[in-house]
Design a protein around this motif. Sequence first.
Motif, PDB file in Angstrom:
ATOM      1  N   GLY A  16      -1.813  -6.378 115.133  1.00  0.00           N
ATOM      2  CA  GLY A  16      -1.123  -5.243 114.547  1.00  0.00           C
ATOM      3  C   GLY A  16      -1.689  -4.797 113.216  1.00  0.00           C
ATOM      4  N   HIS A  17      -2.494  -5.665 112.578  1.00  0.00           N
ATOM      5  CA  HIS A  17      -3.140  -5.258 111.336  1.00  0.00           C
ATOM      6  C   HIS A  17      -4.195  -4.206 111.623  1.00  0.00           C
ATOM      7  CE1 HIS A  17      -2.231  -8.544 108.132  1.00  0.00           C
ATOM      8  NE2 HIS A  17      -1.151  -8.107 108.727  1.00  0.00           N
ATOM      9  N   LYS A  18      -4.431  -3.365 110.636  1.00  0.00           N
ATOM     10  CA  LYS A  18      -5.439  -2.331 110.797  1.00  0.00           C
ATOM     11  C   LYS A  18      -6.827  -2.963 110.712  1.00  0.00           C
ATOM     12  CE  LYS A  18      -2.330   1.079 108.886  1.00  0.00           C
ATOM     13  NZ  LYS A  18      -1.828   1.708 107.677  1.00  0.00           N
ATOM     14  N   PHE A  44     -13.739  -5.839 111.887  1.00  0.00           N
ATOM     15  CA  PHE A  44     -13.934  -5.634 110.458  1.00  0.00           C
ATOM     16  C   PHE A  44     -12.636  -5.123 109.851  1.00  0.00           C
ATOM     17  CE2 PHE A  44     -18.123  -5.075 112.361  1.00  0.00           C
ATOM     18  CZ  PHE A  44     -18.907  -5.898 111.560  1.00  0.00           C
ATOM     19  N   CYS A  45     -12.252  -5.654 108.710  1.00  0.00           N
ATOM     20  CA  CYS A  45     -11.072  -5.140 108.019  1.00  0.00           C
ATOM     21  C   CYS A  45     -11.413  -3.752 107.463  1.00  0.00           C
ATOM     22  CB  CYS A  45     -10.641  -6.098 106.911  1.00  0.00           C
ATOM     23  SG  CYS A  45     -11.751  -6.179 105.499  1.00  0.00           S
ATOM     24  N   PRO A  46     -10.398  -2.935 107.155  1.00  0.00           N
ATOM     25  CA  PRO A  46     -10.682  -1.574 106.674  1.00  0.00           C
ATOM     26  C   PRO A  46     -11.583  -1.537 105.442  1.00  0.00           C
ATOM     27  CG  PRO A  46      -8.372  -1.769 107.267  1.00  0.00           C
ATOM     28  CD  PRO A  46      -8.958  -3.157 107.355  1.00  0.00           C
ATOM     29  N   ALA A  79      -8.313   8.469 107.549  1.00  0.00           N
ATOM     30  CA  ALA A  79      -7.273   7.461 107.813  1.00  0.00           C
ATOM     31  C   ALA A  79      -7.765   6.045 107.543  1.00  0.00           C
ATOM     32  CB  ALA A  79      -6.793   7.580 109.256  1.00  0.00           C
ATOM     33  N   LEU A  80      -9.013   5.773 107.892  1.00  0.00           N
ATOM     34  CA  LEU A  80      -9.552   4.428 107.681  1.00  0.00           C
ATOM     35  C   LEU A  80      -9.747   4.160 106.187  1.00  0.00           C
ATOM     36  CD1 LEU A  80     -10.534   1.873 109.058  1.00  0.00           C
ATOM     37  CD2 LEU A  80     -12.733   2.965 109.438  1.00  0.00           C
ATOM     38  N   TRP A  85      -7.678   1.750 101.166  1.00  0.00           N
ATOM     39  CA  TRP A  85      -7.088   2.041  99.854  1.00  0.00           C
ATOM     40  C   TRP A  85      -5.722   1.372  99.728  1.00  0.00           C
ATOM     41  CZ3 TRP A  85      -2.993   5.234  98.011  1.00  0.00           C
ATOM     42  CH2 TRP A  85      -3.086   5.593  96.663  1.00  0.00           C
ATOM     43  N   ASP A  86      -4.922   1.459 100.798  1.00  0.00           N
ATOM     44  CA  ASP A  86      -3.602   0.824 100.800  1.00  0.00           C
ATOM     45  C   ASP A  86      -3.726  -0.678 100.584  1.00  0.00           C
ATOM     46  OD1 ASP A  86      -2.324   3.203 101.219  1.00  0.00           O
ATOM     47  OD2 ASP A  86      -2.089   2.927 103.386  1.00  0.00           O
ATOM     48  N   THR A  87      -4.693  -1.301 101.284  1.00  0.00           N
ATOM     49  CA  THR A  87      -4.892  -2.744 101.152  1.00  0.00           C
ATOM     50  C   THR A  87      -5.288  -3.093  99.724  1.00  0.00           C
ATOM     51  OG1 THR A  87      -5.732  -2.654 103.404  1.00  0.00           O
ATOM     52  CG2 THR A  87      -5.986  -4.737 102.234  1.00  0.00           C
ATOM     53  N   LEU A  88      -6.169  -2.288  99.163  1.00  0.00           N
ATOM     54  CA  LEU A  88      -6.628  -2.526  97.792  1.00  0.00           C
ATOM     55  C   LEU A  88      -5.462  -2.437  96.819  1.00  0.00           C
ATOM     56  CD1 LEU A  88      -9.275  -2.985  96.202  1.00  0.00           C
ATOM     57  CD2 LEU A  88      -9.382  -0.527  95.893  1.00  0.00           C
TER      58      LEU A  88
END
Length: 114
Positions: A16-18, A44-46, A79-80, A85-88
């Motif tokens: 479920g993680h991006k 790969f993570c975003p 979106a990616l 950016w959200d993760t950061l």
Amino acid sequence: MDNLYCLRCNRELEPGHKSVAVYMFANTVGIRPRQKSTSQRMCFCPQCSVSLAMGPPPEGALNLAAWQMIRDLVSADPALNQAAWDTLRGVVGLLPATGTDGPRRTNAGGYFEF
Ligand SMILES: [Zn+2]
């Protein structure tokens, strides 16, 4: 389901993680019987996806092919980038505050003069 890890930074990618998944398989051409290898999935993570896409081309034909695919995704839609950016921002939010907020400011009597 086995847990997946980012191929680049080894961050765990829970279901479920991006993330960006790169699938690869090989099959024989013009050889009978036709054979097909198992399919490999690399993730790969975003942040790594965006970082890779923004970076210089890697060495090696397979790396270059994957890099171009990830660049396609990163450049096609923000979106990616947004996910990275959200993760950061999530990571930054976990860092301790450095005295810029909280009740301690009430003791700093000499800091404000009106
Ligand atoms: Zn990563």
